[in-house]
Scaffold this motif. Structure first.
Motif, PDB file in Angstrom:
ATOM      1  N   LEU A 264       0.841  -1.189   0.000  1.00  0.00           N
ATOM      2  CA  LEU A 264       0.000   0.000   0.000  1.00  0.00           C
ATOM      3  C   LEU A 264       0.880   1.245   0.000  1.00  0.00           C
ATOM      4  CD1 LEU A 264      -2.642  -1.144   2.620  1.00  0.00           C
ATOM      5  CD2 LEU A 264      -3.094  -0.690   0.219  1.00  0.00           C
ATOM      6  N   PRO A 265       0.462   2.312  -0.679  1.00  0.00           N
ATOM      7  CA  PRO A 265       1.293   3.527  -0.698  1.00  0.00           C
ATOM      8  C   PRO A 265       1.424   4.135   0.687  1.00  0.00           C
ATOM      9  CG  PRO A 265      -0.866   3.929  -1.682  1.00  0.00           C
ATOM     10  CD  PRO A 265      -0.773   2.462  -1.452  1.00  0.00           C
ATOM     11  N   ALA A 266       2.564   4.777   0.922  1.00  0.00           N
ATOM     12  CA  ALA A 266       2.795   5.406   2.232  1.00  0.00           C
ATOM     13  C   ALA A 266       1.762   6.478   2.512  1.00  0.00           C
ATOM     14  CB  ALA A 266       4.203   5.991   2.278  1.00  0.00           C
ATOM     15  N   VAL A 267       1.356   7.198   1.475  1.00  0.00           N
ATOM     16  CA  VAL A 267       0.318   8.222   1.590  1.00  0.00           C
ATOM     17  C   VAL A 267      -0.822   7.795   0.677  1.00  0.00           C
ATOM     18  CG1 VAL A 267      -0.256  10.649   1.300  1.00  0.00           C
ATOM     19  CG2 VAL A 267       2.043   9.992   2.029  1.00  0.00           C
ATOM     20  N   LEU A 268      -1.997   7.568   1.245  1.00  0.00           N
ATOM     21  CA  LEU A 268      -3.098   7.028   0.458  1.00  0.00           C
ATOM     22  C   LEU A 268      -3.605   8.039  -0.564  1.00  0.00           C
ATOM     23  CD1 LEU A 268      -5.285   5.073   3.036  1.00  0.00           C
ATOM     24  CD2 LEU A 268      -3.358   4.280   1.680  1.00  0.00           C
ATOM     25  N   PRO A 269      -3.903   7.578  -1.779  1.00  0.00           N
ATOM     26  CA  PRO A 269      -4.487   8.473  -2.778  1.00  0.00           C
ATOM     27  C   PRO A 269      -5.936   8.812  -2.430  1.00  0.00           C
ATOM     28  CG  PRO A 269      -4.411   6.225  -3.604  1.00  0.00           C
ATOM     29  CD  PRO A 269      -3.698   6.215  -2.285  1.00  0.00           C
ATOM     30  N   LEU A 270      -6.361  10.008  -2.794  1.00  0.00           N
ATOM     31  CA  LEU A 270      -7.717  10.460  -2.493  1.00  0.00           C
ATOM     32  C   LEU A 270      -8.591  10.392  -3.739  1.00  0.00           C
ATOM     33  CD1 LEU A 270      -7.062  13.662  -0.338  1.00  0.00           C
ATOM     34  CD2 LEU A 270      -7.309  11.304   0.427  1.00  0.00           C
ATOM     35  N   THR A 271      -9.875  10.157  -3.539  1.00  0.00           N
ATOM     36  CA  THR A 271     -10.821  10.292  -4.644  1.00  0.00           C
ATOM     37  C   THR A 271     -11.038  11.774  -4.920  1.00  0.00           C
ATOM     38  OG1 THR A 271     -12.717  10.345  -3.149  1.00  0.00           O
ATOM     39  CG2 THR A 271     -11.997   8.175  -3.931  1.00  0.00           C
ATOM     40  N   GLU A 272     -11.674  12.062  -6.051  1.00  0.00           N
ATOM     41  CA  GLU A 272     -11.929  13.465  -6.403  1.00  0.00           C
ATOM     42  C   GLU A 272     -12.762  14.157  -5.333  1.00  0.00           C
ATOM     43  OE1 GLU A 272     -14.010  16.036 -10.028  1.00  0.00           O
ATOM     44  OE2 GLU A 272     -13.660  13.874 -10.234  1.00  0.00           O
ATOM     45  N   ARG A 273     -13.729  13.449  -4.787  1.00  0.00           N
ATOM     46  CA  ARG A 273     -14.602  14.048  -3.773  1.00  0.00           C
ATOM     47  C   ARG A 273     -13.818  14.383  -2.508  1.00  0.00           C
ATOM     48  NH1 ARG A 273     -19.919  10.994  -1.249  1.00  0.00           N
ATOM     49  NH2 ARG A 273     -20.826  12.794  -0.164  1.00  0.00           N
ATOM     50  N   LEU A 274     -12.966  13.441  -2.068  1.00  0.00           N
ATOM     51  CA  LEU A 274     -12.153  13.709  -0.884  1.00  0.00           C
ATOM     52  C   LEU A 274     -11.162  14.836  -1.142  1.00  0.00           C
ATOM     53  CD1 LEU A 274     -11.453  10.074   0.372  1.00  0.00           C
ATOM     54  CD2 LEU A 274     -12.871  11.786   1.498  1.00  0.00           C
ATOM     55  N   THR A 275     -10.615  14.860  -2.341  1.00  0.00           N
ATOM     56  CA  THR A 275      -9.658  15.917  -2.674  1.00  0.00           C
ATOM     57  C   THR A 275     -10.309  17.283  -2.546  1.00  0.00           C
ATOM     58  OG1 THR A 275      -8.481  14.439  -4.178  1.00  0.00           O
ATOM     59  CG2 THR A 275      -8.106  16.798  -4.458  1.00  0.00           C
ATOM     60  N   ARG A 276     -11.545  17.410  -3.066  1.00  0.00           N
ATOM     61  CA  ARG A 276     -12.235  18.708  -2.976  1.00  0.00           C
ATOM     62  C   ARG A 276     -12.419  19.137  -1.527  1.00  0.00           C
ATOM     63  NH1 ARG A 276     -15.802  16.490  -6.780  1.00  0.00           N
ATOM     64  NH2 ARG A 276     -17.402  16.295  -5.159  1.00  0.00           N
ATOM     65  N   ILE A 277     -12.715  18.183  -0.657  1.00  0.00           N
ATOM     66  CA  ILE A 277     -13.005  18.519   0.742  1.00  0.00           C
ATOM     67  C   ILE A 277     -11.740  18.913   1.496  1.00  0.00           C
ATOM     68  CG2 ILE A 277     -13.691  17.479   2.948  1.00  0.00           C
ATOM     69  CD1 ILE A 277     -15.878  16.026   1.474  1.00  0.00           C
ATOM     70  N   PHE A 278     -10.641  18.181   1.245  1.00  0.00           N
ATOM     71  CA  PHE A 278      -9.468  18.353   2.098  1.00  0.00           C
ATOM     72  C   PHE A 278      -8.388  19.284   1.532  1.00  0.00           C
ATOM     73  CE2 PHE A 278     -11.205  14.450   3.929  1.00  0.00           C
ATOM     74  CZ  PHE A 278     -11.051  14.707   5.281  1.00  0.00           C
ATOM     75  N   THR A 279      -8.558  19.752   0.318  1.00  0.00           N
ATOM     76  CA  THR A 279      -7.452  20.518  -0.265  1.00  0.00           C
ATOM     77  C   THR A 279      -7.693  22.018  -0.347  1.00  0.00           C
ATOM     78  OG1 THR A 279      -8.307  20.173  -2.507  1.00  0.00           O
ATOM     79  CG2 THR A 279      -6.697  18.573  -1.679  1.00  0.00           C
ATOM     80  N   ALA A 280      -8.888  22.481  -0.048  1.00  0.00           N
ATOM     81  CA  ALA A 280      -9.214  23.889  -0.292  1.00  0.00           C
ATOM     82  C   ALA A 280      -8.236  24.837   0.398  1.00  0.00           C
ATOM     83  CB  ALA A 280     -10.640  24.172   0.153  1.00  0.00           C
ATOM     84  N   ARG A 281      -8.009  24.648   1.704  1.00  0.00           N
ATOM     85  CA  ARG A 281      -7.150  25.594   2.436  1.00  0.00           C
ATOM     86  C   ARG A 281      -5.675  25.400   2.080  1.00  0.00           C
ATOM     87  NH1 ARG A 281      -9.817  23.401   6.240  1.00  0.00           N
ATOM     88  NH2 ARG A 281      -8.077  22.819   7.556  1.00  0.00           N
ATOM     89  N   ILE A 282      -5.293  24.152   1.740  1.00  0.00           N
ATOM     90  CA  ILE A 282      -3.890  23.909   1.376  1.00  0.00           C
ATOM     91  C   ILE A 282      -3.557  24.623   0.072  1.00  0.00           C
ATOM     92  CG2 ILE A 282      -2.203  22.117   0.827  1.00  0.00           C
ATOM     93  CD1 ILE A 282      -4.074  20.209   2.460  1.00  0.00           C
ATOM     94  N   ALA A 283      -4.480  24.568  -0.886  1.00  0.00           N
ATOM     95  CA  ALA A 283      -4.227  25.166  -2.195  1.00  0.00           C
ATOM     96  C   ALA A 283      -4.028  26.670  -2.101  1.00  0.00           C
ATOM     97  CB  ALA A 283      -5.385  24.846  -3.134  1.00  0.00           C
ATOM     98  N   ALA A 284      -4.574  27.282  -1.064  1.00  0.00           N
ATOM     99  CA  ALA A 284      -4.469  28.734  -0.927  1.00  0.00           C
ATOM    100  C   ALA A 284      -3.149  29.188  -0.307  1.00  0.00           C
ATOM    101  CB  ALA A 284      -5.638  29.247  -0.086  1.00  0.00           C
ATOM    102  N   LEU A 285      -2.333  28.255   0.174  1.00  0.00           N
ATOM    103  CA  LEU A 285      -1.071  28.632   0.828  1.00  0.00           C
ATOM    104  C   LEU A 285      -0.018  29.034  -0.192  1.00  0.00           C
ATOM    105  CD1 LEU A 285      -0.849  25.691   3.411  1.00  0.00           C
ATOM    106  CD2 LEU A 285      -1.495  28.056   3.896  1.00  0.00           C
ATOM    107  N   ALA A 286       0.985  29.738   0.295  1.00  0.00           N
ATOM    108  CA  ALA A 286       2.119  30.116  -0.553  1.00  0.00           C
ATOM    109  C   ALA A 286       2.881  28.866  -0.980  1.00  0.00           C
ATOM    110  CB  ALA A 286       3.042  31.058   0.212  1.00  0.00           C
TER     111      ALA A 286
END
Length: 959
Positions: A264-286
């Motif tokens: 299994l990968p060390a960091v699990l891949p996310l589905t598109e739905r999970l990506t939308r939920i968990f990435t919003a604030r990260i994408a806004a960082l420098a």
């Protein structure tokens, strides 16, 4: 106010059944029965909770699902439902949320007062004029809802209220605080991650908890019943009780793509739905902050922050930013953790492939990175094949195996093959991964695929690495003894072959297993020839095994000393394969008691990591150890668990030995039917496969069972099938040893005394007393059986002095009984009673019913009455107690067997032992007897362990 969370212990988790109406709602809301109870109480106003409720929770925790359940419940109650949901892009549009909620009620505007109608039309965009005051709009909205609820009760449901525009949020908060005692209910949800929410009044609220591990397991099993166990465990760990993550992640983790835990990968891949939920604030960082978070996400060791050249001089500033955004937490020890494992996954998901490779290269340069981590980082940073990195990973695979992490060994060797530029090297490494998967993990499907890939790359299918894996697959999947033997011997004899020491070690080990299963000279001779050919490449332990398994009766004192030294090192050994290999040698020469703790450790660790082959091998050896120690209930428990695993994963070669272990314990206990039950199937399975050692085990069970029922003629016949002429120096194998005393006793009892003396002389010529104190005990006792008068007395006395009293209890009891019988015949009545009574005490403790009955009969012949010889041991074993309790409740033997995964015959056998212990003659007396027993015994006897509770069960001091 904050509503108390109603207690719901004992309810069916996640049934979602509406107890008020009997109609099903939200049947898949596992673990949310208490939240549903609270929603029901608000809608029905049964607890006077004010008619409103706000659910707070993290993204994906199930807030929207609960609102759906509330809507279903409202519909079941005949209520009207209005729904709205906040949206980020509408957050700056005044009254957008209110518009969404109230538009269905526009036809009722005309029934409002003029001021209220005008205020709502202007606020919602249906009219022109100056914007009314917030208080006027709020009272107008409340009036409209109350008007709509006159004919039909109404529920207003608002999801994601954190994204409502401020004007709508204020109005709805105003309404929610004023619906108590009306026919209007207001339910809303608020996401708790991100910036702290502005308080909007005193309303009922509930912060939703994450599911616990048991509830998470239940949800996954319900949605994905075929999900592999190692994938399910990883998802439960990563999701941390987030229901959305639990139902989404399996889509990215197909079991056939990731056949073992460490693949299994060390960091699990996310589905598109999970990506939308968990990435919003990260994408806004420098970008610099995101780069640092990527290093932390890929690090896994906590070492990156200690190397400034890796994280950069401004790392502290970027950590502060990430912590303010509630992405990470920096604790008092300055270690960094992500607020949720899926936030870590989202950081990796957002990075481009080249960014990830750059981060891995940087992490490989950490000063304190251990070689294994460095190898993996370099592998993940590679663009394509790289022999240097492949070699590092191959070394890491071997180290992982030595430290007791077999799944990591398979993963590292497989990745090493991927990075191998040379097809021959790649093929050999794939074959090595296949061998590890077969011998330790028990993942036969992966073995087959890895072997197929190896053969496609290398036309030389006779290479030793490939041959060992192929032979293991043949042996364990269908016990094809002849084909496995041919494949390995051909590879070991190949002209010009220059195998490594590791390859020879693996091949000779598998070959020894094959020869042991066949048991014939035709396989032992080539095995010994090949051991001699590769002697310089073999470790000392494997050379000792070759000497012991081929003829344990003739093992040298030097080999035994070497084995004892090897056993002493196992207290700190981590490699399960090494413990098991030594265990099989120790089993042939009575040294398994010294391996009990390491084997229990393998059982516990392998059950946790999913290494099926290791855990099943450990269970087989624990069966043998517990049998000799007289813990026959444990023997049967270990066998049953091993059978469940072996049959589930297709390890057919293990099944026969586990059936044999259970049957042998049943024979010792006097459960004749249970002992005989699997034997014919063992015979019909083994003969076509030329697994000739299996019938020998069948005959051993039948010999012991016949002795138990006093049928010595049958016992002699069955023993003679194993060893027609007693121990023979050139061919003596383990089963000949194990049946030797039985054969001599049966010969004496059937008038074959001269033959028995010949058997004893052979034992003395081979000096088998050097093997162990058990054989010192039995050889001296056998001499006593074939002797008379004082000579017999001397032999029996020497036998009893040969072994500590706490070792080999069953054998000791049999020797005491034989000595007592001899003394009775010599008319030494008082001395006879002492030894027979000692034997009876042992047999009663072991529950060796036939031998206990023989002892009572012998005591009767010395003048002791049956009343005086009654058993004083009324303790029930854990399984007896469980069966007796179920029988007392009225269940039939068949129903008890189905519940405990036992045959009805086994249940009957246990009850046969229970009745005299409790002093009852029928089931009707069980309840009162158990009540009295409970009052006498404190604390209760522990139940059998599961793999998860193995450590606690054995560390509790169970004898």
């Amino acid at each position: 106010m904050s509503a108390e969370h109603p207690g719901t212990e004992g309810q069916d988790v996640g049934s979602g059944q509406d107890v008020g109406t009997g109609q099903g709602i939200a049947t898949d809301l596992t673990g949310r029965s208490s939240e549903l109870d609270l929603i029901r109480a608000v809608i029905d106003d049964t607890a006077r909770l004010g008619g409103s409720l706000t659910l707070f929770g993290d993204p994906g925790v199930g807030k929207s699902a609960l609102l759906d359940a509330a809507a279903d419940l409202a519909d079941a109650r005949g209520m009207r439902t209005l729904r709205a949901a906040g949206a980020q892009f509408e957050a700056n549009i005044a009254f957008a949320g209110l518009n969404q909620l109230l538009v269905p009620l526009v036809p009722l505007f005309a029934e409002l007062g003029p001021d209220h109608e005008s205020a709502l039309r202007v606020a919602l965009g249906f009219g022109e004029g100056a914007t009314p005051s917030r208080i006027l709009i709020s009272t107008a909205a409340l009036s409209l809802l109350l008007l709509a609820a006159r004919e039909q009760p109404l529920v207003a449901i608002v999801d994601d209220a954190q994204w409502l525009d401020d004007a709508s949020a204020d109005v709805l908060s105003f309404v929610a605080r004023r619906v108590a005692g009306t026919r209007v209910r207001v339910l809303s949800t608020v996401r708790t991650t991100g910036e702290p929410l502005r308080a909007r009044g005193d309303v009922n609220s509930l912060t939703m908890r994450s599911l616990d591990d048991a509830e998470s397991e239940a949800l996954l099993l319900a949605r994905y019943p075929d999900l592999a166990e190692h994938v399910r465990r990883r998802i439960v760990s990563e999701a941390q009780g987030n229901p959305l993550a639990l139902v989404e992640l399996p889509a990215t983790l197909a079991s056939d793509r990731y056949p073992t835990a460490d693949m299994l990968p060390a960091v699990l891949p996310l589905t598109e739905r999970l990506t939308r939920i968990f990435t919003a604030r990260i994408a806004a960082l420098a970008p610099e902050t995101r780069d640092l978070l990527l290093l932390l996400a890929l690090d896994g060791s906590g070492q990156a922050l200690s190397t400034e050249s890796v994280v950069g001089p401004d790392a502290a500033d970027h950590l502060d930013i990430a912590e303010r955004e509630r992405i990470i937490v920096v604790d008092s020890r300055h270690s960094v953790v992500f607020r949720h494992p899926l936030v870590r996954s989202a950081v990796v998901e957002l990075a481009r492939p080249e960014q990830r490779r750059r981060a891995h290269r940087a992490l490989a340069g950490c000063r304190r990175a251990d070689p294994g981590r460095r190898a993996w980082h370099l592998a993940d940073a590679s663009y394509g094949p790289d022999e240097e990195v492949a070699t590092l990973l191959q070394h890491e695979s071997i180290q992982a195996l030595k430290r007791g992490d077999p799944s990591a060994a398979v993963a590292a060797m497989t990745r090493s093959a991927d990075l191998s530029p040379d097809p021959e090297h790649r093929s050999q490494r794939l074959a090595g991964a296949a061998y590890f998967a077969a011998e330790v993990m028990g993942d036969l499907q992966s073995v087959s695929q890895l072997l197929a890939d190896a053969r496609r790359l290398d036309a030389d299918v006779g290479s030793l690495a490939t041959a060992s894996a192929a032979a293991s697959l043949m042996l364990y999947s269908d016990a094809d003894v002849v084909s496995a033997f041919r494949v390995l011997t051909t590879a070991l004899r190949a002209p010009g072959a220059e195998p490594t020491a590791e390859e020879v070690n693996a091949a000779i080990w598998v070959l020894s297993v094959i020869a042991s299963l066949n048991g014939r000279k035709e396989m032992w001779d080539p095995y010994l020839e090949l051991v001699d050919k590769y002697r310089d490449l073999l470790p000392e332990g494997l050379l000792v095994r070759s000497e012991v398994v081929s003829n344990p009766a003739l093992v040298s004192a030097e080999a035994l000393r070497t084995l004892d030294q090897e056993i002493a090192t196992l207290t700190t050994e981590l490699d399960p394969g090494q413990i098991i290999r030594v265990g099989y040698v120790a089993n042939d020469v009575d040294r398994l008691a010294d391996l009990r703790e390491p084997l229990l450790r393998v059982w516990q660790d392998a059950a946790r990591t999913g290494a099926v082959a290791s855990v099943t091998n450990a269970l087989m050896l624990l069966c043998a150890e517990s049998y000799l120690a007289g813990r026959w209930d444990d023997t049967q428990r270990f066998a049953e668990e091993g059978l469940e695993r072996a049959e589930s994963y297709g390890y057919v070669n293990f099944v026969w030995f586990l059936h044999y272990s259970r049957a042998l314990a049943a024979a010792a206990l006097g459960q004749q039917d249970e002992a005989e039950e699997p034997l014919e199937a063992m015979l019909s399975w083994s003969i076509p496969r030329q697994a000739f050692i299996v019938p020998q085990h069948v005959y051993r069970v039948r010999t012991l069972a016949a002795i138990g029922r006093g049928d010595f003629e049958t016992a002699y016949t069955e023993a003679a099938r194993i060893s027609p002429h007693g121990l023979e120096p050139g061919t003596a194998h383990q089963l000949q040893l194990f049946v030797a005393y039985d054969q001599i006793e049966a010969a004496v009892r059937t008038g074959r005394t001269e033959q028995a003396r010949g058997f004893v002389e052979a034992m003395l010529r081979m000096d088998i007393t050097k093997i162990s104190t058990r054989w010192a005990l039995l050889v001296a006792a056998a001499q006593g059986l074939v002797s008379e008068g004082e000579a017999a007395n001397a032999h029996f006395e020497r036998a009893l002095a040969a072994a500590p009293e706490n070792l080999w209890p069953f054998e000791r009891g049999r020797v005491l009984l034989a000595y007592g019988e001899h003394l009775r015949r010599e008319r030494a009545t008082v001395e006879s009673r002492v030894h027979i009574t000692a034997a009876l005490t042992i047999f009663d403790r072991l529950r060796a019913a036939p031998w206990a009955e023989r002892a009572r009969t012998e005591l009767g012949a010395t003048g002791v009455s049956r009343r005086q010889t009654g058993s004083t041991d009324t303790r029930l074993t854990p399984q007896e107690l469980q069966i007796a309790t179920l029988a007392a409740s009225g269940l039939t033997n068949k129903a008890i067997g189905e519940r405990l995964h036992l045959s009805a015959r086994t249940v009957s056998g246990h009850l046969y032992n229970v009745f005299p212990k409790l002093g009852v003659t029928a089931r009707a007396g069980l309840r009162d007897a158990l009540t009295a027993l409970t009052a006498r015994e404190d604390p209760p006897i522990p139940d059998a362990p599961s793999p998860r509770s193995a450590a606690s069960w054995w560390s509790s001091g169970r004898p």
